[in-house]
Design a protein around this motif. Structure first.
Motif, PDB file in Angstrom:
ATOM      1  N   VAL A 628       0.812  -1.229   0.000  1.00  0.00           N
ATOM      2  CA  VAL A 628       0.000   0.000   0.000  1.00  0.00           C
ATOM      3  C   VAL A 628       0.838   1.268   0.000  1.00  0.00           C
ATOM      4  O   VAL A 628       0.306   2.360  -0.202  1.00  0.00           O
ATOM      5  CB  VAL A 628      -0.939   0.017   1.224  1.00  0.00           C
ATOM      6  N   GLU A 629       2.155   1.132   0.221  1.00  0.00           N
ATOM      7  CA  GLU A 629       2.995   2.314   0.351  1.00  0.00           C
ATOM      8  C   GLU A 629       3.779   2.536  -0.928  1.00  0.00           C
ATOM      9  O   GLU A 629       4.466   1.638  -1.417  1.00  0.00           O
ATOM     10  CB  GLU A 629       3.954   2.146   1.533  1.00  0.00           C
ATOM     11  N   VAL A 630       3.685   3.747  -1.477  1.00  0.00           N
ATOM     12  CA  VAL A 630       4.416   4.158  -2.677  1.00  0.00           C
ATOM     13  C   VAL A 630       5.119   5.466  -2.363  1.00  0.00           C
ATOM     14  O   VAL A 630       4.531   6.375  -1.766  1.00  0.00           O
ATOM     15  CB  VAL A 630       3.469   4.334  -3.887  1.00  0.00           C
ATOM     16  N   ARG A 631       6.384   5.555  -2.777  1.00  0.00           N
ATOM     17  CA  ARG A 631       7.164   6.767  -2.508  1.00  0.00           C
ATOM     18  C   ARG A 631       6.478   7.996  -3.102  1.00  0.00           C
ATOM     19  O   ARG A 631       6.073   7.989  -4.267  1.00  0.00           O
ATOM     20  CB  ARG A 631       8.572   6.620  -3.084  1.00  0.00           C
ATOM     21  N   LEU A 642      -6.771  -0.428  -0.949  1.00  0.00           N
ATOM     22  CA  LEU A 642      -6.837  -1.786  -0.399  1.00  0.00           C
ATOM     23  C   LEU A 642      -8.256  -2.125   0.027  1.00  0.00           C
ATOM     24  O   LEU A 642      -8.768  -3.210  -0.273  1.00  0.00           O
ATOM     25  CB  LEU A 642      -5.866  -1.904   0.779  1.00  0.00           C
ATOM     26  N   CYS A 643      -8.915  -1.217   0.741  1.00  0.00           N
ATOM     27  CA  CYS A 643     -10.292  -1.467   1.174  1.00  0.00           C
ATOM     28  C   CYS A 643     -11.217  -1.659  -0.023  1.00  0.00           C
ATOM     29  O   CYS A 643     -12.062  -2.567  -0.034  1.00  0.00           O
ATOM     30  CB  CYS A 643     -10.784  -0.303   2.035  1.00  0.00           C
ATOM     31  N   GLU A 644     -11.063  -0.813  -1.005  1.00  0.00           N
ATOM     32  CA  GLU A 644     -11.943  -0.878  -2.178  1.00  0.00           C
ATOM     33  C   GLU A 644     -11.740  -2.166  -2.949  1.00  0.00           C
ATOM     34  O   GLU A 644     -12.708  -2.836  -3.337  1.00  0.00           O
ATOM     35  CB  GLU A 644     -11.674   0.326  -3.077  1.00  0.00           C
ATOM     36  N   SER A 645     -10.488  -2.548  -3.189  1.00  0.00           N
ATOM     37  CA  SER A 645     -10.219  -3.757  -3.970  1.00  0.00           C
ATOM     38  C   SER A 645     -10.569  -5.013  -3.185  1.00  0.00           C
ATOM     39  O   SER A 645     -10.994  -6.021  -3.755  1.00  0.00           O
ATOM     40  CB  SER A 645      -8.748  -3.803  -4.399  1.00  0.00           C
ATOM     41  N   ALA A 646     -10.422  -4.984  -1.836  1.00  0.00           N
ATOM     42  CA  ALA A 646     -10.763  -6.153  -1.021  1.00  0.00           C
ATOM     43  C   ALA A 646     -12.256  -6.423  -1.041  1.00  0.00           C
ATOM     44  O   ALA A 646     -12.698  -7.578  -0.922  1.00  0.00           O
ATOM     45  CB  ALA A 646     -10.285  -5.944   0.415  1.00  0.00           C
ATOM     46  N   ILE A 660      -6.684  -7.719  -5.602  1.00  0.00           N
ATOM     47  CA  ILE A 660      -5.973  -6.772  -4.735  1.00  0.00           C
ATOM     48  C   ILE A 660      -4.590  -6.460  -5.301  1.00  0.00           C
ATOM     49  O   ILE A 660      -4.162  -5.301  -5.357  1.00  0.00           O
ATOM     50  CB  ILE A 660      -5.869  -7.337  -3.309  1.00  0.00           C
ATOM     51  N   ILE A 661      -3.887  -7.492  -5.731  1.00  0.00           N
ATOM     52  CA  ILE A 661      -2.532  -7.287  -6.265  1.00  0.00           C
ATOM     53  C   ILE A 661      -2.575  -6.411  -7.499  1.00  0.00           C
ATOM     54  O   ILE A 661      -1.772  -5.481  -7.659  1.00  0.00           O
ATOM     55  CB  ILE A 661      -1.872  -8.638  -6.579  1.00  0.00           C
ATOM     56  N   ARG A 662      -3.515  -6.686  -8.402  1.00  0.00           N
ATOM     57  CA  ARG A 662      -3.608  -5.874  -9.624  1.00  0.00           C
ATOM     58  C   ARG A 662      -3.927  -4.423  -9.294  1.00  0.00           C
ATOM     59  O   ARG A 662      -3.378  -3.503  -9.909  1.00  0.00           O
ATOM     60  CB  ARG A 662      -4.674  -6.451 -10.557  1.00  0.00           C
ATOM     61  N   SER A 663      -4.809  -4.205  -8.358  1.00  0.00           N
ATOM     62  CA  SER A 663      -5.222  -2.847  -8.044  1.00  0.00           C
ATOM     63  C   SER A 663      -4.097  -2.021  -7.441  1.00  0.00           C
ATOM     64  O   SER A 663      -3.960  -0.831  -7.725  1.00  0.00           O
ATOM     65  CB  SER A 663      -6.415  -2.870  -7.076  1.00  0.00           C
ATOM     66  N   LEU A 664      -3.269  -2.651  -6.612  1.00  0.00           N
ATOM     67  CA  LEU A 664      -2.243  -1.890  -5.889  1.00  0.00           C
ATOM     68  C   LEU A 664      -0.860  -1.998  -6.513  1.00  0.00           C
ATOM     69  O   LEU A 664      -0.033  -1.104  -6.339  1.00  0.00           O
ATOM     70  CB  LEU A 664      -2.182  -2.381  -4.445  1.00  0.00           C
ATOM     71  N   ASN A 665      -0.609  -3.059  -7.264  1.00  0.00           N
ATOM     72  CA  ASN A 665       0.735  -3.271  -7.792  1.00  0.00           C
ATOM     73  C   ASN A 665       0.951  -2.577  -9.124  1.00  0.00           C
ATOM     74  O   ASN A 665       2.062  -2.553  -9.632  1.00  0.00           O
ATOM     75  CB  ASN A 665       1.013  -4.773  -7.943  1.00  0.00           C
ATOM     76  N   GLY A 668       2.670   1.766  -9.837  1.00  0.00           N
ATOM     77  CA  GLY A 668       4.028   2.201 -10.088  1.00  0.00           C
ATOM     78  C   GLY A 668       4.677   2.734  -8.830  1.00  0.00           C
ATOM     79  O   GLY A 668       4.029   3.256  -7.928  1.00  0.00           O
ATOM     80  N   GLY A 669       5.985   2.599  -8.772  1.00  0.00           N
ATOM     81  CA  GLY A 669       6.714   3.129  -7.633  1.00  0.00           C
ATOM     82  C   GLY A 669       6.917   2.144  -6.502  1.00  0.00           C
ATOM     83  O   GLY A 669       7.576   2.466  -5.519  1.00  0.00           O
ATOM     84  N   ARG A 670       6.320   0.919  -6.591  1.00  0.00           N
ATOM     85  CA  ARG A 670       6.520  -0.046  -5.507  1.00  0.00           C
ATOM     86  C   ARG A 670       7.943  -0.587  -5.566  1.00  0.00           C
ATOM     87  O   ARG A 670       8.427  -0.971  -6.615  1.00  0.00           O
ATOM     88  CB  ARG A 670       5.533  -1.208  -5.636  1.00  0.00           C
ATOM     89  N   LYS A 671       8.625  -0.596  -4.426  1.00  0.00           N
ATOM     90  CA  LYS A 671       9.994  -1.085  -4.363  1.00  0.00           C
ATOM     91  C   LYS A 671      10.164  -2.174  -3.305  1.00  0.00           C
ATOM     92  O   LYS A 671      11.101  -2.947  -3.370  1.00  0.00           O
ATOM     93  CB  LYS A 671      10.956   0.073  -4.066  1.00  0.00           C
ATOM     94  N   ASP A 672       9.280  -2.211  -2.313  1.00  0.00           N
ATOM     95  CA  ASP A 672       9.414  -3.152  -1.208  1.00  0.00           C
ATOM     96  C   ASP A 672       8.754  -4.476  -1.567  1.00  0.00           C
ATOM     97  O   ASP A 672       7.941  -4.558  -2.492  1.00  0.00           O
ATOM     98  CB  ASP A 672       8.770  -2.555   0.043  1.00  0.00           C
ATOM     99  N   ASP A 673       9.127  -5.532  -0.812  1.00  0.00           N
ATOM    100  CA  ASP A 673       8.449  -6.802  -1.024  1.00  0.00           C
ATOM    101  C   ASP A 673       7.087  -6.772  -0.347  1.00  0.00           C
ATOM    102  O   ASP A 673       6.781  -5.887   0.455  1.00  0.00           O
ATOM    103  CB  ASP A 673       9.291  -7.985  -0.530  1.00  0.00           C
ATOM    104  N   VAL A 674       6.258  -7.756  -0.687  1.00  0.00           N
ATOM    105  CA  VAL A 674       4.851  -7.743  -0.260  1.00  0.00           C
ATOM    106  C   VAL A 674       4.463  -9.124   0.238  1.00  0.00           C
ATOM    107  O   VAL A 674       4.765 -10.139  -0.405  1.00  0.00           O
ATOM    108  CB  VAL A 674       3.924  -7.337  -1.421  1.00  0.00           C
ATOM    109  N   ALA A 675       3.799  -9.170   1.383  1.00  0.00           N
ATOM    110  CA  ALA A 675       3.160 -10.391   1.878  1.00  0.00           C
ATOM    111  C   ALA A 675       1.678 -10.099   2.066  1.00  0.00           C
ATOM    112  O   ALA A 675       1.303  -9.081   2.651  1.00  0.00           O
ATOM    113  CB  ALA A 675       3.794 -10.838   3.197  1.00  0.00           C
ATOM    114  N   LEU A 676       0.850 -10.981   1.560  1.00  0.00           N
ATOM    115  CA  LEU A 676      -0.607 -10.816   1.630  1.00  0.00           C
ATOM    116  C   LEU A 676      -1.236 -12.118   2.099  1.00  0.00           C
ATOM    117  O   LEU A 676      -0.920 -13.193   1.564  1.00  0.00           O
ATOM    118  CB  LEU A 676      -1.167 -10.421   0.261  1.00  0.00           C
ATOM    119  N   LEU A 677      -2.104 -12.038   3.112  1.00  0.00           N
ATOM    120  CA  LEU A 677      -2.846 -13.199   3.605  1.00  0.00           C
ATOM    121  C   LEU A 677      -4.316 -12.816   3.692  1.00  0.00           C
ATOM    122  O   LEU A 677      -4.661 -11.793   4.283  1.00  0.00           O
ATOM    123  CB  LEU A 677      -2.317 -13.649   4.968  1.00  0.00           C
TER     124      LEU A 677
END
Length: 811
Positions: A628-631, A642-646, A660-665, A668-677
């Motif tokens: 959810v975090e983008v520079r 996240l709420c909307e896509s969930a 969820i992944i498509r909506s947030l990934n 652009g600008g994502r650099k960190d790794d992601v864990a989703l459960l």
């Protein structure tokens, strides 16, 4: 000022500033002129109307060698100069398929003969244009001796694009290849400006060093002539060569060495822009073609490509070499089928390739003979490589670093081009040494990243899609920056009472250390979850552990326990972003308002847990901040997305995660790794749960067997009655024997499996023993272990739980 005056003024200004006006000529595949610039009219005397459609060789007639009184010495110090004029004819006739450059004397109407520097670049593409020829008048280079210092001038052309050239767009697309420092964006900008102006008179130029330059300098004319005269007199009198002439030869040698050093510096600046191994391989291959060679094939050890280590020692005939790149100036596709990229092969001991990789030194083959071509071609089954290599000059250079051969490059020049020589061997060795270090850095990074990814993959759990009362789906995405391996993780742990612990955590930082720290914390969470610690207490213990491991790492963690029977979540947060709860009844989603807590590792901060009521079908979404975090963007935007896509409807849990992944990934600008459960909280109906309290009386064991058998018949599970009755008897007997006063509790839960749990107030967990023939105890758990699908023990606040599961019969 009219356009013609403006054009002439620009030319004058260009000459005054040291730039040389260029003639730009484009020749089509029939050898006819398809573009003739204003500079070509000035230099060669023919107008555009006279030139278009005529054979290029008629308009650019080569006169041959220059007269002695101009630049050629009788001692042949400029002997390489003689053949350059004929190379221009060869280019115009279509017999050269690589960039070339040189100096030629052309016969021009009304001007006798003109001394011209020329550059020829083959154009590859769907259009009719075949060759780009650039020319400059050498006379414009010569300045008065009073204004010129001794030495040489190196000339590089400035390209000019005109809108009256039909192939301007195609040529613009080739600019980044012709001018290495020009980006695609810069090329598009220049062409866009030209097209916007709408007239061809003004020229927009990009000045840069080109891949091919004449390999000689232009010395001062007066001093050069004086040296020639003294040399001629000495020769006539039989005297040794004058020192001045020897100095001139040394100057020429210095100029050649300087040219090589400039080339190596340019190559060094173009390779190693990243630590990506594949990109580095492409950079190394493109850096030498076409300026140094016409074909470059790069081979690397199999282990280097795979990001693995390899044994010490010299390679042998069993070593597999992967062809990782083939760059060439031949027509497109000529090499693709014969020597495809990705092929792996060994090399026999008699080949120059084997000699190079075992000795670690360059191997020079001035010309590949038919015999050698046949020997090399014999390694390629059902493919005849001889037409591609026979007659060419070959240089094989090792790619090594720290005295280890990582691979080698096969460099080939066209038969028409000058052969590789000893100076090329030295240049190739230096080139390979620099490329080898860059490749080794990329290899070591790739190897470390592979180790970290393997470590991280081994630590990420393989969560079953169904737990008691809930369905689970997960996703993990590595980061997009260097060191993209991080410390994000997720997990689920089976707990007593058909409960499930759901965990998401994030160790701050990236790389191998973060992945290792993640593994330690995940193992600790699993261990403490098995002790059935309350969420707040578990995070408190995890914080204490992190401080004992060191003060260099921090982590966030979200720990939730789902009780499908009580229909509630018990959640504690340690500095993590809040989870999203999607309600099944109306589809709305909300961020759960939890006490934030401090990250794990801060120390001395209390944690607080809350209980949240849920209904069957609700979905819980837990993720790390990398999603959810983008520079440069407020994290609230990502949380809202996240709420909307969930809340978006989905056919399955996997589809919901992908949404969820498509909506947030894709922002652009994502650099960190992601864990989703994501967990769908299905709950367990009261009718599927049966509980009894058993007194501390051995006779109560019979009652436990009876109520269990009766309940299974009521549930339609009579096929399991005999096995379940036997196992219930063993567990209740042990509990009655070891309890200290509180009644024993027996629970049966019907879900995806049949779960049986027996609780007592004894804190000592039973262990599986090997009972001998004379032993009175130790056989009960052996029976349970043999007949049950799964079984286990765990601590509770009051004592312990022993449980087993049986697979439900197929209906």
């Amino acid at each position: 000022m009219d356009r013609g005056t403006e054009r002439d003024g620009a030319a004058t200004e260009s000459a005054a500033s040291g730039r040389i006006p260029l003639a730009v000529v484009v020749v089509d595949r029939e050898g006819l002129v398809s573009h003739w610039s204003t500079g070509a009219r000035r230099l060669f005397g023919a107008s555009k109307e006279e030139a278009l459609g005529r054979p290029a060789v008629d308009l650019l007639p080569v006169s041959g060698a220059l007269p002695e009184d101009d630049d050629i010495s009788p001692y042949g110090a400029y002997s390489a100069y003689d053949g350059l004029g004929h190379d221009l004819e060869t280019s115009l006739d279509g017999r050269l398929y690589y960039p070339a450059a040189g100096r030629a004397r052309l016969t021009v109407p009304d001007r006798d003969r003109v001394d011209v520097l020329w550059w020829a670049y083959p154009l590859v593409g769907p259009g009719p244009e075949r060759l780009l020829v650039l020319g400059a008048d050498v006379g414009r280079l010569r300045q008065d001796d009073r204004d010129e210092d001794p030495g040489f001038e190196r000339v590089a052309p400035a390209f000019a694009l005109h809108t009256d050239f039909p192939g301007a767009t195609e040529l613009a697309g080739k600019l980044p290849e012709i001018l290495p420092s020009m980006s695609v964006e810069e090329s598009a900008r220049i062409v866009g400006q030209i097209l916007e102006l709408g007239y061809p008179v003004l020229e927009f130029s990009q000045n840069d060093r080109v891949p091919v330059t004449p390999d000689w300098g232009v010395p001062r004319r007066v001093e050069r002539r004086a040296r020639r005269e003294r040399a001629a007199r000495a020769a006539a009198e039989g005297l040794p060569l004058p020192q001045e002439y020897a100095d001139e030869a040394e100057d020429l040698e210095y100029a050649a060495v300087r040219e090589r050093l400039e080339f190596l510096n340019e190559v060094s600046g173009r390779i190693g822009t990243s630590l990506d191994l594949a990109r580095t391989i492409i950079e190394v291959s493109k850096a030498v073609v076409p300026r140094f060679t016409d074909v470059a094939g790069t081979y690397l050890r199999e282990q280097v490509v795979a990001g693995e280590g390899f044994p010490d020692g010299v390679p042998d005939t069993t070593t597999m070499w992967h062809r990782v790149a083939v760059e060439h100036t031949d027509e497109p596709g000529r090499w693709d089928d014969v020597v495809p990229v990705g092929e792996a092969m060994p090399f026999p001991a008699h080949t120059p390739f084997f000699q190079c990789m075992t000795s670690g030194e360059p191997v020079l083959v001035p010309r590949i003979s038919e015999q050698m071509g046949h020997a090399i071609a014999s390694q390629f089954e059902k493919r005849d490589i001889r037409p591609l290599i026979t007659g060419r000059s070959m240089l094989v250079v090792p790619l090594k670093a720290r005295n280890v051969v990582l691979g080698f490059m096969i460099l080939l020049r066209h038969p028409e081009r000058v052969e590789f020589n000893d100076m090329d061997r030295v240049t190739g060795a230096e080139l390979a040494a620099r490329a080898g270090l860059v490749l080794d850095n990329a290899r070591m990074y790739t190897y470390q990243e592979s180790v970290a990814e393997t470590l991280q993959d081994s630590m990420l759990p393989h969560i079953p899609p169904r737990m008691a009362g809930c369905d689970i789906a997960t996703r993990y995405l590595p980061g997009t920056l260097l060191g993209r391996v991080g410390g994000d993780w997720f997990d689920s742990v089976k707990l007593p009472g058909a409960r499930t612990a759901l965990v998401v955590g994030d160790v701050m930082g990236h790389g191998l250390n973060s992945a290792a720290m993640m593994g330690q914390l995940r193992t600790a969470v699993q261990t403490m979850a098995a002790l059935d610690l309350p969420p707040a207490q578990l995070l408190r213990n995890l914080d204490d552990l992190a401080q004992r491991l060191g003060d260099t790492y921090l982590a966030t963690c979200l720990y939730a326990v789902y009780d499908p029977i009580a229909s509630e979540l018990h959640i504690a947060n340690a500095g993590h972003i809040p989870p999203v709860l999607v309600r099944a009844d109306d589809g709305r989603s909300e961020l759960l308002d939890l006490p934030t807590g401090a990250p794990i590792g801060v120390g001395g901060v209390p944690f607080e847990a809350v209980r949240v009521r849920v209904d069957a079908g609700d979905r819980l979404v837990m993720c790390t901040d990398g999603l959810v975090e983008v520079r440069g963007e407020d994290i609230g935007v990502g949380l809202a997305t996240l709420c909307e896509s969930a809340a978006h409807p989905a056919a399955s849990m996997d589809d919901a995660c992908d949404t969820i992944i498509r909506s947030l990934n894709t922002r652009g600008g994502r650099k960190d790794d992601v864990a989703l459960l994501m967990a769908r909280l299905n709950g367990i109906e009261p009718d599927d749960v049966a509980e009894w309290r058993i007194a501390r009386d051995p006779e109560e064991v019979g009652r436990a067997r009876a109520v269990a058998r009766e309940q299974l018949h009521d549930w339609g599970l009579a096929k399991l009655a005999d096995t379940a009755e036997l196992l219930v008897s063993e567990l209740v007997t042990n509990a009655v024997r070891h309890s200290h006063g509180r009644p024993v509790e027996l629970r049966l839960v019907r879900g995806d499996t049949l779960l049986c749990e027996v609780d007592d107030d004894d804190h000592e967990l039973p262990t599986l023993l090997n009972a001998g023939p004379g032993d009175e105890a130790g056989r009960g758990l052996r029976v349970v272990s043999t007949l049950a699908r799964e079984w286990g023990t765990s601590h509770t606040s009051a004592g312990k739980t022993v449980w087993f599961e049986l697979t439900l019969p197929r209906r």
